[in-house]
Write a protein that holds these residues in place. Structure first.
Motif, PDB file in Angstrom:
ATOM      1  N   LYS A   1       0.806  -1.225   0.000  1.00 35.12           N
ATOM      2  CA  LYS A   1       0.000   0.000   0.000  1.00 35.12           C
ATOM      3  C   LYS A   1       0.835   1.268   0.000  1.00 35.12           C
ATOM      4  O   LYS A   1       0.285   2.366   0.002  1.00 35.12           O
ATOM      5  CB  LYS A   1      -0.938   0.000   1.209  1.00 35.12           C
ATOM      6  CG  LYS A   1      -2.052  -1.027   1.137  1.00 35.12           C
ATOM      7  CD  LYS A   1      -2.936  -0.955   2.368  1.00 35.12           C
ATOM      8  CE  LYS A   1      -4.080  -1.954   2.274  1.00 35.12           C
ATOM      9  NZ  LYS A   1      -4.929  -1.929   3.494  1.00 35.12           N
ATOM     10  N   LYS A   2       2.158   1.131   0.009  1.00 31.16           N
ATOM     11  CA  LYS A   2       3.014   2.305   0.143  1.00 31.16           C
ATOM     12  C   LYS A   2       2.742   3.354  -0.934  1.00 31.16           C
ATOM     13  O   LYS A   2       2.674   4.536  -0.651  1.00 31.16           O
ATOM     14  CB  LYS A   2       4.492   1.885   0.109  1.00 31.16           C
ATOM     15  CG  LYS A   2       5.024   1.423   1.442  1.00 31.16           C
ATOM     16  CD  LYS A   2       5.042   2.568   2.442  1.00 31.16           C
ATOM     17  CE  LYS A   2       5.568   2.135   3.775  1.00 31.16           C
ATOM     18  NZ  LYS A   2       5.563   3.248   4.746  1.00 31.16           N
ATOM     19  N   ASP A   3       2.647   2.940  -2.180  1.00 28.79           N
ATOM     20  CA  ASP A   3       2.446   3.883  -3.280  1.00 28.79           C
ATOM     21  C   ASP A   3       1.042   3.813  -3.865  1.00 28.79           C
ATOM     22  O   ASP A   3       0.782   4.371  -4.925  1.00 28.79           O
ATOM     23  CB  ASP A   3       3.475   3.625  -4.384  1.00 28.79           C
ATOM     24  CG  ASP A   3       4.876   4.067  -3.967  1.00 28.79           C
ATOM     25  OD1 ASP A   3       4.974   5.006  -3.162  1.00 28.79           O
ATOM     26  OD2 ASP A   3       5.844   3.472  -4.442  1.00 28.79           O
ATOM     27  N   ASP A   4       0.140   3.125  -3.190  1.00 28.24           N
ATOM     28  CA  ASP A   4      -1.232   3.031  -3.669  1.00 28.24           C
ATOM     29  C   ASP A   4      -2.038   4.259  -3.240  1.00 28.24           C
ATOM     30  O   ASP A   4      -1.702   4.949  -2.283  1.00 28.24           O
ATOM     31  CB  ASP A   4      -1.917   1.776  -3.113  1.00 28.24           C
ATOM     32  CG  ASP A   4      -1.398   0.504  -3.762  1.00 28.24           C
ATOM     33  OD1 ASP A   4      -0.659   0.622  -4.758  1.00 28.24           O
ATOM     34  OD2 ASP A   4      -1.733  -0.578  -3.267  1.00 28.24           O
ATOM     35  N   TRP A   5      -3.128   4.497  -3.953  1.00 32.82           N
ATOM     36  CA  TRP A   5      -4.111   5.452  -3.470  1.00 32.82           C
ATOM     37  C   TRP A   5      -4.732   4.903  -2.186  1.00 32.82           C
ATOM     38  O   TRP A   5      -5.021   3.718  -2.080  1.00 32.82           O
ATOM     39  CB  TRP A   5      -5.211   5.662  -4.515  1.00 32.82           C
ATOM     40  CG  TRP A   5      -4.819   6.610  -5.611  1.00 32.82           C
ATOM     41  CD1 TRP A   5      -4.317   6.287  -6.836  1.00 32.82           C
ATOM     42  CD2 TRP A   5      -4.890   8.032  -5.567  1.00 32.82           C
ATOM     43  NE1 TRP A   5      -4.071   7.411  -7.559  1.00 32.82           N
ATOM     44  CE2 TRP A   5      -4.415   8.509  -6.813  1.00 32.82           C
ATOM     45  CE3 TRP A   5      -5.311   8.956  -4.609  1.00 32.82           C
ATOM     46  CZ2 TRP A   5      -4.360   9.865  -7.111  1.00 32.82           C
ATOM     47  CZ3 TRP A   5      -5.246  10.310  -4.894  1.00 32.82           C
ATOM     48  CH2 TRP A   5      -4.777  10.752  -6.133  1.00 32.82           C
TER      49      TRP A   5
ATOM     50  N   GLY B   1       6.837   7.712  -4.083  1.00 21.13           N
ATOM     51  CA  GLY B   1       8.193   7.571  -3.583  1.00 21.13           C
ATOM     52  C   GLY B   1       9.231   7.901  -4.638  1.00 21.13           C
ATOM     53  O   GLY B   1       9.057   7.614  -5.825  1.00 21.13           O
ATOM     54  N   MET B   2      10.337   8.537  -4.201  1.00 19.28           N
ATOM     55  CA  MET B   2      11.457   8.863  -5.083  1.00 19.28           C
ATOM     56  C   MET B   2      12.738   8.317  -4.461  1.00 19.28           C
ATOM     57  O   MET B   2      12.725   7.758  -3.363  1.00 19.28           O
ATOM     58  CB  MET B   2      11.545  10.376  -5.295  1.00 19.28           C
ATOM     59  CG  MET B   2      10.299  10.981  -5.961  1.00 19.28           C
ATOM     60  SD  MET B   2      10.466  12.752  -6.293  1.00 19.28           S
ATOM     61  CE  MET B   2      10.449  13.412  -4.630  1.00 19.28           C
ATOM     62  N   ASP B   3      13.839   8.479  -5.162  1.00 21.54           N
ATOM     63  CA  ASP B   3      15.115   7.958  -4.683  1.00 21.54           C
ATOM     64  C   ASP B   3      15.537   8.679  -3.400  1.00 21.54           C
ATOM     65  O   ASP B   3      15.206   9.844  -3.168  1.00 21.54           O
ATOM     66  CB  ASP B   3      16.201   8.140  -5.744  1.00 21.54           C
ATOM     67  CG  ASP B   3      15.967   7.267  -6.970  1.00 21.54           C
ATOM     68  OD1 ASP B   3      15.250   6.260  -6.833  1.00 21.54           O
ATOM     69  OD2 ASP B   3      16.493   7.613  -8.047  1.00 21.54           O
TER      70      ASP B   3
ATOM     71  N   VAL C   1       5.862  17.765  -0.039  1.00 24.04           N
ATOM     72  CA  VAL C   1       7.090  17.020  -0.286  1.00 24.04           C
ATOM     73  C   VAL C   1       7.630  16.552   1.055  1.00 24.04           C
ATOM     74  O   VAL C   1       7.385  17.172   2.100  1.00 24.04           O
ATOM     75  CB  VAL C   1       8.153  17.881  -1.012  1.00 24.04           C
ATOM     76  CG1 VAL C   1       7.677  18.252  -2.389  1.00 24.04           C
ATOM     77  CG2 VAL C   1       8.486  19.133  -0.199  1.00 24.04           C
ATOM     78  N   GLY C   2       8.355  15.429   1.044  1.00 28.64           N
ATOM     79  CA  GLY C   2       8.859  14.924   2.307  1.00 28.64           C
ATOM     80  C   GLY C   2      10.060  14.024   2.130  1.00 28.64           C
ATOM     81  O   GLY C   2      10.492  13.724   1.002  1.00 28.64           O
ATOM     82  N   TYR C   3      10.587  13.611   3.268  1.00 25.46           N
ATOM     83  CA  TYR C   3      11.708  12.677   3.324  1.00 25.46           C
ATOM     84  C   TYR C   3      11.483  11.745   4.501  1.00 25.46           C
ATOM     85  O   TYR C   3      11.020  12.174   5.568  1.00 25.46           O
ATOM     86  CB  TYR C   3      13.038  13.412   3.508  1.00 25.46           C
ATOM     87  CG  TYR C   3      14.183  12.488   3.889  1.00 25.46           C
ATOM     88  CD1 TYR C   3      14.855  11.753   2.922  1.00 25.46           C
ATOM     89  CD2 TYR C   3      14.539  12.310   5.230  1.00 25.46           C
ATOM     90  CE1 TYR C   3      15.879  10.881   3.266  1.00 25.46           C
ATOM     91  CE2 TYR C   3      15.556  11.442   5.579  1.00 25.46           C
ATOM     92  CZ  TYR C   3      16.225  10.727   4.601  1.00 25.46           C
ATOM     93  OH  TYR C   3      17.221   9.856   4.947  1.00 25.46           O
TER      94      TYR C   3
END
Length: 501
Positions: free
Chosen positions: A202-206, A261-263, A296-298
């Motif tokens: 579910k991390k990148d799911d709606w 999610g990004m690098d 935006v976040g980290y």
């Protein structure tokens, strides 16, 4: 290296963890006047709470009595006695590895290094566990070396998968949990692995949430009792003769969130929700709210920070002197900064700051309430086990208004307790107390309030229909003011049902 010592470790046995539901996600009730500030602090979502509680999930072949016996053995033997009996030292050492006991591992390492013909793999395993507190990347490397030597040891594989998970290496963690699931035959083990896999998937799911509750509010405007007498600053006495407004109806809310999610642990986050209160027998108090934020976040294993500009819009019937039709009422433009940090396995610190500027549509409201709001929340969450949590918060807020008689400072604290009980019953209890001081006196005087609130929710996760779990919530609010017109208290019983999908 004597492989036989580690290979005797049995297939993992785990205790399944039941799911908590967070506090009701309903929108705040219509406020008495626009000088009152809604609670904008972030709610603990079901997915976030599930992920937090996973930190308390362990795989263990020991019963509670066996663990107590281990503690007694630690006290019973001296260092010299353990060196004289390396078989006992190895057994205690292995127990502390299977059920990671970071407090005693450094001592066991020091003693075991003096044992002739020692099994170096035990020291390597202990090192991997201790590295988790200092450097997750080093810990992952150490665990990978171990699992290559002991591919059938599910305790090592589980600890590797868990370390990968908290190091944000989700695909690698998913692979390990799937391997564990394929080799496990115990239902309680599979339940543990499925919880991790569910969170990863579910991390990148709606993330959609929907809920409704039935409302029966006997004091919609949070007004004083009819007949309340009040002494004015000039010595005259007036009596408040307005009846309290009542309303029955329904509240609905719908939310849609997504994280990209990004690098390097960076991400984009979208937050959106709408909510309403509809009273079929008092439509002047109908309320509709919409929220949209893009941030935006980290995040890494222990730290998370997010910056989110947002806009809120509110439509309102207008209250006692309003009409049955909703009208544009106010807009809020702002930005929030939220962060959290795991102090250790059991304590999580969170910080939330929100700045917003409120603009009202009616000219009379603009002259009275337009202005900025600052809100700051600091909280600490304690997880004594995977079926219980406590949270203590300190709330600070400051409201600036065009008419300074509506400006105020507020300080408060909140305590929450979530608990799962036998038979599938869960409860959430909270209590809050606050003090609100207004900046300047109106013709009624300078207002000072003491505010109290409490709530208890109860539900049974075994009772559900079409994915909705009903719950019963009791809510109590009370305000004691030096100006009696603003003193009130009320009880509400709310029946609600929510679903996240």
């Amino acid at each position: 290296m004597k492989n036989t010592k580690l290979l005797f470790v049995l297939t993992a046995i785990a205790t399944s963890v039941a799911t908590y539901a967070d506090n009701p996600a309903s929108a705040p009730a219509p406020i008495r006047d626009s000088s009152q500030v809604e609670d904008r602090s972030p709610k603990l979502s079901q997915q976030n709470l599930d992920e937090d509680l996973l930190r308390k999930q362990k795989l263990s072949e020991q019963s509670v009595s066996a663990k107590n016996a281990q503690q007694n053995n630690v006290i019973r033997y001296t260092g010299r006695e353990l060196l004289d009996r390396p078989d006992i030292l190895e057994k205690l050492f292995l127990d502390a590895l299977v059920n990671p006991n970071k407090a005693v591992l450094p001592t066991y390492i020091q003693l075991y290094q003096k044992v002739p013909n020692r099994d170096q793999s035990l020291i390597d395993w202990a090192t991997a566990i201790l590295e988790r507190e200092e450097d997750l990347n080093k810990s992952v490397t150490s665990y990978r070396k171990l699992i290559s030597s002991f591919p059938d040891n599910n305790f090592i594989r589980y600890q590797l998968a868990e370390t990968l998970f908290y190091n944000q290496q989700y695909e690698a963690a998913k692979d390990q949990f799937q391997r564990l699931r394929a080799t496990s035959v115990l239902p309680q083990d599979i339940a543990v692995f499925d919880r991790f896999l569910d969170v990863i998937n579910k991390k990148d799911d709606w993330n959609f949430s929907f809920g409704m509750s039935f409302l029966n509010d006997k004091n919609l405007a949070n007004a004083a009792e009819e007949g309340t007498k009040m002494e004015l600053p000039n010595g005259n006495t007036v009596t408040y003769n307005s009846r309290r407004q009542k309303g029955q109806g329904v509240s609905l809310w719908l939310g849609a969130d997504k994280r990209w999610g990004m690098d390097g642990g960076k991400y984009l986050a979208l937050e959106s929700n709408v909510s309403n209160h509809y009273y079929w027998n008092n439509k002047r108090y109908n309320d509709f709210n919409a929220h949209l934020g893009l941030g935006v976040g980290y995040s890494d294993a222990r730290f998370d920070i997010q910056l989110t500009p947002y806009i809120d819009k509110r439509w309102y019937g207008g209250g006692l002197n309003g009409s049955d039709a909703l009208k544009e009422y106010s807009n809020r433009y702002g930005v929030s900064i939220s962060s959290s940090y795991w102090l250790n396995q059991s304590f999580k610190y969170s910080n939330y700051y929100n700045y917003g500027y409120e603009k009202y549509d009616r000219v009379v409201d603009k002259k009275s309430y337009n202005g900025a709001i600052h809100a700051l929340t600091n909280s600490i969450m304690y997880l004594p086990s995977s079926s219980q949590y406590w949270s203590l918060s300190l709330d600070l807020s400051k409201k600036y208004a065009a008419d300074k008689t509506n400006s105020f400072d507020r300080i408060g604290t909140r305590l929450s307790w979530g608990q799962e009980w036998p038979l599938g019953i869960s409860t959430n209890t909270s209590f809050g107390i606050a003090k609100r001081n207004y900046k300047e006196a109106s013709f009624l005087g300078k207002q000072k309030n003491n505010e109290y609130n409490a709530s208890i929710s109860i539900w049974n996760k075994k009772i559900h229909y079409a994915g909705f779990t009903p719950r019963l919530t009791w809510i109590y609010t009370k305000t004691n003011s030096n100006i009696s017109l603003y003193t009130y208290d009320k009880n509400q019983m709310v029946i609600e049902a929510t679903r996240t999908f």
